[in-house]
Design an enzyme around this catalytic site. Structure first.
Site, PDB file in Angstrom:
ATOM      1  CG  HIS A  67     102.673-119.610 -34.290  1.00 23.91           C
ATOM      2  ND1 HIS A  67     103.971-119.139 -34.188  1.00 23.91           N
ATOM      3  CD2 HIS A  67     102.713-120.671 -35.149  1.00 23.91           C
ATOM      4  CE1 HIS A  67     104.765-119.888 -34.955  1.00 23.91           C
ATOM      5  NE2 HIS A  67     104.025-120.825 -35.542  1.00 23.91           N
ATOM      6  CG  HIS A  92     102.846-121.931 -40.805  1.00 26.63           C
ATOM      7  ND1 HIS A  92     102.465-120.728 -40.262  1.00 26.63           N
ATOM      8  CD2 HIS A  92     103.482-122.599 -39.815  1.00 26.63           C
ATOM      9  CE1 HIS A  92     102.860-120.663 -38.999  1.00 26.63           C
ATOM     10  NE2 HIS A  92     103.480-121.785 -38.713  1.00 26.63           N
ATOM     11  CD  GLU A  96     102.626-129.835 -37.646  1.00 29.85           C
ATOM     12  OE1 GLU A  96     103.186-130.415 -36.714  1.00 29.85           O
ATOM     13  OE2 GLU A  96     102.900-128.674 -38.002  1.00 29.85           O
ATOM     14  CG  ASP A  97      98.857-127.977 -35.657  1.00 32.78           C
ATOM     15  OD1 ASP A  97      99.560-128.996 -35.679  1.00 32.78           O
ATOM     16  OD2 ASP A  97      99.294-126.847 -35.358  1.00 32.78           O
ATOM     17  CG  ASP A 159     107.078-121.779 -37.882  1.00 29.12           C
ATOM     18  OD1 ASP A 159     106.372-121.311 -36.975  1.00 29.12           O
ATOM     19  OD2 ASP A 159     107.236-122.999 -38.050  1.00 29.12           O
ATOM     20  CG  ASP A 279     135.891-106.667 -33.699  1.00 29.75           C
ATOM     21  OD1 ASP A 279     135.707-107.003 -32.511  1.00 29.75           O
ATOM     22  OD2 ASP A 279     135.817-107.471 -34.648  1.00 29.75           O
TER      23      ASP A 279
END
Length: 758
Positions: A67, A92, A96-97, A159, A279
């Protein structure tokens, strides 16, 4: 056991190969760009992230590190960002993880990368958390970080794009939340940053998950009509190629096909079918200028050459060359009449303008002086200044806050002039009062009117591009509550709301005192359930609005309120609305003996599984709230929203309120499906227009009642000078009934337009 070990080793080896190949592709893309070659820092970030996420897998089953690599790939290849952004994209999710902190990032990679990673960590898990205030706070964090370094939002968009591309592995309620948030915030943000290609993909992916059937239908129709479009494109562009070749211009001509989401949006807004959209095809002429300084003149030279071949539409010339859009977009748009009798839009741009149109900000950096270039955010200063202004006066409510952001940042622009001839950029659809507030708050709050092109106009007058505006003021003028209903810009709305809030605080306090005195008099004790009951009874949503009404004496508490709070029986007919207002399909018979019993509304408990859909059938439909904002009927794509009292509202997925709910209250969204058996009837209204003739009403009635057996509840038709328009209120079982009726009404001789009214 050995076989198991072997298969694990094989899987690990396959994973390693996949990871290494993906990273090598990223490096190759980076090395092919014109950035300064800082491969070491990218490799260091990759190895660090790979180690940090080791052993973790995504829902799809692939290693998690795939990812961050994919996000970095989008940042490099599709946005043209440099080593700092690529490294931050790879890292990134680390803070957090995993157990690593922002301080660790700063020590290893330096302050710039650490700051971007910190910004991305603050706005993780979508923009929003669980509660409304937390969501607004989170969005504020995003904007604050963004106003110091734009790369935060650019990587966040990368992301989100990768998450949308891999959304299949998520449960349906998560899909609706993420798709709704994407459509409401990220796609407009991408557009505002000039990332047209990414904006279109985000919109199409959101549409695909929100309305899978309609997406598939449009894709099929686009495929079926491809040969016709290719033939029209060839016939139209052959003479253009001949002319441009004679002029000695280096050019390429591209076919632009309208995206599925844009087509669907137009079908919804204009109430037309796919075949009535003319269009779908547009033509892009992209040229290399002989001199970069002369590219605007060359655009006009090409336009003049094209108008010698085809007649141009006088009202459809759009000059984005001398007045670029706020996202940097430049082009000359004109509409030409083809030999086949179809209007076709032609967009004339230089190669530089084309890159800016597709890649936005990133393309600006490519055309800076010198071979190598670095990332430079100066293009966005005005925009970021607007963001800071909104943050200075934040809205207390998450939904209002989002609205004010959308109002200001995502509107298209017009150009207006001050009395001294200075040019001001304003959002399209703005009023004279918006213009006054854009210059100064004092000017806006004392504004009594304006002169537009030397003519006196009211405050609510909508401005057009090219207007010259002079604001008229008076010291005796004060901000009026009605102003908030017609201003359209965030600045005006925020300032008016802020001034009114300050004035209303005193009245609210007075109203609260009135309520407390009345509660004491009735020997009751004020608590949240009593307040909720009173809000329901007076059909007011927020306590503040209720206190304000009490303070202004627009609501006076009396005997009926007291009876309901004390649980005494009410007089017959006094509360005819009550719970039944939530059920649009329920009809009582005229028989006075018939009593319709209310079923208890469904309440979401602790063990409720949000990942599973709820099924709505004849037995339980009364347990759900069906608000009047979108009036969903069987056959519509729907979702559930768990409200503050843990009851479930049913909305169409395309409803404008549902769009806000998906973006603001994502964790409360659940999947909902119909399980109806054509027993109950629902209300539907169809509008028809056409050329009047004898027997028209009879033909309409026969199609509806005789051929399809649908009940007409009400039929109103007005005719004026041979043109008629009418409204038909029907009772139908589901959306399929409505669509079949519309198709058959269109076949009646003389009917020109048929559409359903929501």
């Amino acid at each position: 056991m050995d076989e198991q070990k072997l298969s694990e080793q094989e899987r690990e080896a396959a994973d390693d190969k996949m990871i290494n190949d993906a990273f090598q592709r990223l490096l190759n893309n980076y090395l092919a760009s014109r950035h300064r070659k800082k491969v070491e820092v990218i490799t260091k970030a990759f190895n660090f992230a790979r180690q940090a996420h080791k052993g973790v897998r995504r829902l799809s089953g692939e290693p998690y590190i795939m990812h961050p690599i994919a996000v970095a790939q989008i940042a490099c290849e599709e946005m043209g960002l440099g080593s700092t952004s690529i490294s931050a994209a790879l890292l990134h999710d680390v803070v957090e993880d995993t157990d690593y902190t922002v301080e660790d990032m700063e020590n290893i990679f330096g302050p710039k990368i650490a700051m971007i990673v910190d910004g991305l960590t603050k706005i993780s898990g979508g923009i929003f958390g669980d509660k409304a205030s937390a969501q607004a706070e989170n969005f504020k964090k995003l904007l604050l970080t963004m106003s110091s370094d734009i790369r935060v939002i650019l990587i966040k968009i990368c992301d989100r794009l990768h998450n949308m591309r891999t959304l299949e592995s998520q449960p349906a309620n998560k899909q609706y939340k993420i798709a709704g948030e994407t459509l409401y915030i990220y796609a407009p943000l991408a557009n505002r940053l000039g990332l047209n290609k990414i904006k279109t993909e985000l919109e199409d992916l959101s549409f695909r998950y929100d309305h899978p059937q309609e997406y598939a239908n449009i894709e099929k129709k686009l495929a079926d009509t491809e040969k016709q479009r290719d033939f029209l494109f060839k016939c139209f562009t052959d003479p253009i190629r001949t002319e441009l070749d004679q002029m000695g211009i280096k050019y390429s001509i591209k076919e632009r096909v309208k995206s599925p989401y844009s087509i669907w949006n137009k079908m919804q807004n204009k109430h037309i079918s796919f075949d009535e959209i003319y269009d779908i095809l547009a033509v892009r002429v992209i040229f290399e200028p002989n001199k970069r300084t002369e590219e605007i003149n060359e655009c006009f030279n090409i336009y003049v050459a094209l108008t010698k071949i085809y007649k141009s539409h006088p009202d459809r010339l759009r000059d984005w060359l001398n007045h670029p859009k706020a996202n940097g977009y430049q082009a000359l748009h004109c509409t030409l009449m083809s030999k086949q009798g179809r209007w076709i839009e032609v967009q004339i741009r230089s190669d530089r303008m084309d890159e800016v149109a597709e890649q936005g900000l990133a393309a600006h950096w490519k055309y800076k002086e010198g071979e190598e270039y670095s990332e430079d955010e100066s293009e966005l200063n005005d925009w970021l200044h607007t963001i800071r202004e909104i943050l200075d006066n934040p809205q207390p409510d998450a939904m209002d806050f989002l609205d004010s952001i959308k109002l200001n940042l995502f509107a298209s622009e017009i150009f207006v002039f001050t009395p001294k001839g200075e040019i001001k950029t304003m959002p399209a659809g703005c009023t004279a009062l918006d213009f006054a507030f854009s210059i100064h708050t004092d000017l806006g709050s004392h504004c009594i009117g304006a002169k537009v092109n030397h003519k006196l106009v009211p405050l609510s007058h909508k401005l057009n591009s090219g207007d010259q505006v002079e604001i008229l003021t008076s010291n005796s003028q004060h901000v009026q509550p009605s102003w908030i209903n017609f201003v359209t810009t965030a600045k005006a709305r925020t300032k008016i709301a802020s001034i009114l809030r300050h004035e209303n605080k005193e009245i609210e306090k007075k109203g609260e005192q009135v309520l407390n005195d009345w509660i004491k008099k009735e020997n009751l004790e004020l608590n949240s359930s009593i307040l909720d009951t009173l809000l329901d009874l007076h059909e007011i949503q927020k306590p503040e609005a209720f206190f304000l009404a009490l303070g202004n004496h627009t609501i006076i508490l009396g005997q009926e309120d007291s009876k309901i709070l004390k649980g005494k029986p009410q007089n017959e007919g006094n509360n005819s609305k009550g719970w039944r207002k939530f059920v649009p399909f329920l009809k009582t018979k005229n028989n006075t003996d018939t009593i319709v019993r209310k079923k208890e509304q469904f309440t979401v408990g602790k063990n409720f599984n949000k990942k599973k859909p709820i099924y709505i059938n004849e037995d339980n439909i009364e347990q759900f709230i069906t608000p009047s904002c979108c009036h969903a009927i069987p056959g519509d794509d729907i979702l559930g929203y768990i409200d503050n009292r843990n009851h479930i509202e049913i909305h169409k997925r395309s409803c404008h309120i549902a769009a806000k709910l998906k973006a603001s209250y994502g964790p409360r969204i659940i999947d909902a499906k119909w399980d109806m058996h054509r027993i109950l009837f629902f209300d539907a209204t169809i509008e028809i227009k056409g050329i009047d003739r004898t027997g028209m009403v009879l033909d309409v009635a026969q199609v509806i009642s005789n051929r399809f057996g649908v009940n007409i509840h009400q039929l109103n038709i007005n005719s004026d000078q041979g043109i008629f328009d009418g409204k038909i209120e029907l009772r139908v079982h589901d959306r399929k009934d409505v669509n079949i009726l519309i198709d058959n009404l269109k076949k009646i001789n003389g009917i020109q337009e048929v559409q359903q009214i929501e």
